[in-house]
Design a protein around this motif. Structure first.
Motif, PDB file in Angstrom:
ATOM      1  N   LYS A  21      -8.278   5.775   2.423  1.00 17.29           N
ATOM      2  CA  LYS A  21      -7.788   5.232   1.149  1.00 17.29           C
ATOM      3  C   LYS A  21      -7.032   3.925   1.382  1.00 17.29           C
ATOM      4  O   LYS A  21      -7.043   3.026   0.533  1.00 17.29           O
ATOM      5  CB  LYS A  21      -6.897   6.255   0.449  1.00 17.29           C
ATOM      6  CG  LYS A  21      -7.668   7.446  -0.130  1.00 17.29           C
ATOM      7  CD  LYS A  21      -6.739   8.409  -0.840  1.00 17.29           C
ATOM      8  CE  LYS A  21      -7.509   9.524  -1.561  1.00 17.29           C
ATOM      9  NZ  LYS A  21      -8.239  10.391  -0.623  1.00 17.29           N
ATOM     10  N   LEU A  41       0.868  -1.174   0.000  1.00 18.13           N
ATOM     11  CA  LEU A  41       0.000   0.000   0.000  1.00 18.13           C
ATOM     12  C   LEU A  41       0.901   1.218   0.000  1.00 18.13           C
ATOM     13  O   LEU A  41       1.441   1.618   1.035  1.00 18.13           O
ATOM     14  CB  LEU A  41      -0.939  -0.017   1.209  1.00 18.13           C
ATOM     15  CG  LEU A  41      -1.827  -1.264   1.347  1.00 18.13           C
ATOM     16  CD1 LEU A  41      -2.906  -1.022   2.401  1.00 18.13           C
ATOM     17  CD2 LEU A  41      -2.454  -1.689   0.028  1.00 18.13           C
ATOM     18  N   CYS A  53      -0.389  -7.639  -5.069  1.00 16.02           N
ATOM     19  CA  CYS A  53      -1.260  -6.477  -5.230  1.00 16.02           C
ATOM     20  C   CYS A  53      -0.518  -5.223  -4.779  1.00 16.02           C
ATOM     21  O   CYS A  53       0.158  -5.242  -3.740  1.00 16.02           O
ATOM     22  CB  CYS A  53      -2.541  -6.638  -4.405  1.00 16.02           C
ATOM     23  SG  CYS A  53      -3.766  -5.322  -4.668  1.00 16.02           S
ATOM     24  N   SER A  54      -0.631  -4.152  -5.548  1.00 17.23           N
ATOM     25  CA  SER A  54      -0.052  -2.855  -5.180  1.00 17.23           C
ATOM     26  C   SER A  54      -1.094  -1.772  -5.438  1.00 17.23           C
ATOM     27  O   SER A  54      -1.692  -1.726  -6.511  1.00 17.23           O
ATOM     28  CB  SER A  54       1.215  -2.568  -5.982  1.00 17.23           C
ATOM     29  OG  SER A  54       2.247  -3.477  -5.667  1.00 17.23           O
ATOM     30  N   GLN A  55      -1.301  -0.920  -4.434  1.00 16.37           N
ATOM     31  CA  GLN A  55      -2.285   0.151  -4.534  1.00 16.37           C
ATOM     32  C   GLN A  55      -1.688   1.428  -3.942  1.00 16.37           C
ATOM     33  O   GLN A  55      -0.890   1.377  -2.994  1.00 16.37           O
ATOM     34  CB  GLN A  55      -3.552  -0.209  -3.746  1.00 16.37           C
ATOM     35  CG  GLN A  55      -4.288  -1.427  -4.258  1.00 16.37           C
ATOM     36  CD  GLN A  55      -5.375  -1.072  -5.244  1.00 16.37           C
ATOM     37  OE1 GLN A  55      -6.235  -0.247  -4.993  1.00 16.37           O
ATOM     38  NE2 GLN A  55      -5.344  -1.732  -6.394  1.00 16.37           N
ATOM     39  N   ASP A  56      -2.088   2.585  -4.473  1.00 16.41           N
ATOM     40  CA  ASP A  56      -1.685   3.869  -3.901  1.00 16.41           C
ATOM     41  C   ASP A  56      -2.720   4.337  -2.877  1.00 16.41           C
ATOM     42  O   ASP A  56      -3.925   4.146  -3.076  1.00 16.41           O
ATOM     43  CB  ASP A  56      -1.538   4.921  -5.002  1.00 16.41           C
ATOM     44  CG  ASP A  56      -0.361   4.635  -5.920  1.00 16.41           C
ATOM     45  OD1 ASP A  56       0.625   4.040  -5.432  1.00 16.41           O
ATOM     46  OD2 ASP A  56      -0.428   4.997  -7.108  1.00 16.41           O
ATOM     47  N   THR A  57      -2.253   4.963  -1.804  1.00 15.44           N
ATOM     48  CA  THR A  57      -3.142   5.387  -0.718  1.00 15.44           C
ATOM     49  C   THR A  57      -3.004   6.859  -0.349  1.00 15.44           C
ATOM     50  O   THR A  57      -3.795   7.368   0.431  1.00 15.44           O
ATOM     51  CB  THR A  57      -2.849   4.578   0.559  1.00 15.44           C
ATOM     52  OG1 THR A  57      -1.551   4.950   1.071  1.00 15.44           O
ATOM     53  CG2 THR A  57      -2.893   3.079   0.308  1.00 15.44           C
ATOM     54  N   ASN A 115      -9.686  -3.683  -1.977  1.00 15.97           N
ATOM     55  CA  ASN A 115      -9.455  -4.025  -3.382  1.00 15.97           C
ATOM     56  C   ASN A 115      -8.492  -5.189  -3.521  1.00 15.97           C
ATOM     57  O   ASN A 115      -8.685  -6.101  -4.343  1.00 15.97           O
ATOM     58  CB  ASN A 115      -8.912  -2.811  -4.135  1.00 15.97           C
ATOM     59  CG  ASN A 115      -9.925  -1.703  -4.282  1.00 15.97           C
ATOM     60  OD1 ASN A 115     -11.138  -1.929  -4.164  1.00 15.97           O
ATOM     61  ND2 ASN A 115      -9.461  -0.484  -4.537  1.00 15.97           N
ATOM     62  N   CYS A 116      -7.420  -5.157  -2.724  1.00 18.49           N
ATOM     63  CA  CYS A 116      -6.430  -6.239  -2.787  1.00 18.49           C
ATOM     64  C   CYS A 116      -7.029  -7.568  -2.337  1.00 18.49           C
ATOM     65  O   CYS A 116      -6.754  -8.624  -2.929  1.00 18.49           O
ATOM     66  CB  CYS A 116      -5.219  -5.881  -1.929  1.00 18.49           C
ATOM     67  SG  CYS A 116      -4.102  -4.661  -2.672  1.00 18.49           S
ATOM     68  N   ALA A 152      -7.942   0.493  -0.416  1.00 17.37           N
ATOM     69  CA  ALA A 152      -6.885  -0.228  -1.141  1.00 17.37           C
ATOM     70  C   ALA A 152      -6.790  -1.676  -0.666  1.00 17.37           C
ATOM     71  O   ALA A 152      -6.661  -2.605  -1.477  1.00 17.37           O
ATOM     72  CB  ALA A 152      -5.549   0.479  -0.951  1.00 17.37           C
ATOM     73  N   LYS A 174      -9.006  -9.146  -4.968  1.00 15.72           N
ATOM     74  CA  LYS A 174      -8.146  -9.721  -6.002  1.00 15.72           C
ATOM     75  C   LYS A 174      -7.470 -11.004  -5.524  1.00 15.72           C
ATOM     76  O   LYS A 174      -7.434 -12.015  -6.247  1.00 15.72           O
ATOM     77  CB  LYS A 174      -7.086  -8.691  -6.401  1.00 15.72           C
ATOM     78  CG  LYS A 174      -6.114  -9.152  -7.466  1.00 15.72           C
ATOM     79  CD  LYS A 174      -5.073  -8.065  -7.750  1.00 15.72           C
ATOM     80  CE  LYS A 174      -4.041  -8.552  -8.750  1.00 15.72           C
ATOM     81  NZ  LYS A 174      -2.974  -7.526  -8.978  1.00 15.72           N
TER      82      LYS A 174
END
Length: 332
Positions: A208, A167, A198-202, A215-216, A212, A219
């Protein structure tokens, strides 16, 4: 006393010592007016990290007989407000500027104008791109901070195959990239490794971070290790994991060492965090500007203001302090 300037963007903190301004020797007012000015520009004024940084600057300015001007962006990433603050401070005659750049590339032209005008510019916490755009950098070694929690996570997983969610902060922000890359190195993997599922921006935001993590988990439901850019993102991730009944079997590691985050380590919500020291960054920065104002001595290069791994579940081979130490040295 604080005076609002420029539609609330810029404040001036007047540090008054002794009889200055009282007219006791007939020259107190002139003495106060003659104090050298130092500027502090942070990413925001609400983040506890930057609140503590401002406290450090105020303390050092008072001790050094300086006048502190302060400003902040309206949000993390607000380059326009930081540019305006630089212009206002240079016009006001500051000897030096301390800045935590929101956009590490876009701020460079404004910094160059300030330096061309004879102002010493020191980056705090976040280096510009290139780093040499400022005279000096006073900051945590963010790569090392990430590396420490990567090493910790590797040891804590004890050979169990990892399914990692990262994250992160946001594209193009140096501090986020350094922490991310440090984590990968500490864990012993490279960018693109299949264990990062999984990689997400926060943007370092708790809400956020929760989104994130949700969402991960959609997935890859069996994620078992979460790296987060900071502790608000970590607490968001914890909330999402708890909603799925996964909070006890997923390892969360983070960076910052704020008081809320350190308490979350103590409670077991976060396994470990790398603690940094914003008050020291600002104090050292103001002292450097004071030296420049007195005798023209210019700070240069990089000064490491320290980082410490905080956990109550130490692992072999990774140096750490417990949460008692962390709470004694936290911020926010």
């Amino acid at each position: 006393m604080k005076t609002k300037l420029s539609a609330g963007l810029l404040t001036t903190t007047l540090i008054v010592t002794g009889a200055a301004g009282c007219g006791g020797n007939g020259g107190g007012g002139q003495g106060a007016a003659a104090k050298p000015k130092v500027g502090l520009i942070t990413k925001t004024e609400t983040n506890p990290f930057f609140v503590k940084m401002k406290e450090g600057a105020e303390k050092a300015a008072e001790a050094g007989g300086m006048e502190l001007m302060s400003a902040a962006g309206k949000f993390d990433g607000d380059n326009a407000s930081q540019v305006t603050a630089i212009e206002n401070m240079v016009a006001a005659g500051v000897k030096g500027l301390l800045i935590t750049p929101s956009d590490t590339k876009a701020i460079v032209p404004a910094i160059k104008k300030a330096r061309d005008a004879g102002v010493l510019v020191i980056a705090l916490d976040t280096p510009t791109q290139p780093q040499e755009a400022t005279d000096a950098l006073f900051a945590t070694d963010n790569f090392k901070a990430g590396e420490l929690i990567g090493q910790y996570a590797k040891a804590a997983m004890a050979g169990k195959p990892a399914k990692i969610a990262t994250l992160d902060l946001a594209p193009g922000i140096t501090v986020g990239q350094l922490r991310h890359d440090g984590f990968l190195k500490g864990f012993g993997i490279q960018s693109g490794d299949p264990s990062v599922v999984c990689s997400q921006d926060t943007r370092g935001d708790q809400a956020k971070g929760q989104t994130a993590m949700e969402n991960c988990l959609q997935k890859v439901p069996d994620i078992n290790l979460v790296y987060t850019i900071n502790e608000p993102a970590a607490l968001g991730a914890y909330t999402a994991l708890k909603a799925k009944g996964r909070e006890k079997d997923v390892l969360i590691v983070s960076v910052d060492g704020g008081c809320t985050g350190t308490k979350a380590v103590r409670s077991g919500q976060i396994a470990a965090t790398s603690q940094q020291y914003p008050l020291k960054m600002a104090e050292d920065g103001v002292k450097a500007v004071a030296a420049f104002a007195r005798n023209g001595q210019k700070a240069s290069g990089y000064t490491d203001t320290g980082v410490t791994l905080i956990t109550d579940k130490a692992v072999a081979g990774v140096q750490a302090q417990d949460t008692a130490f962390g709470l004694a040295n936290c911020w926010g």
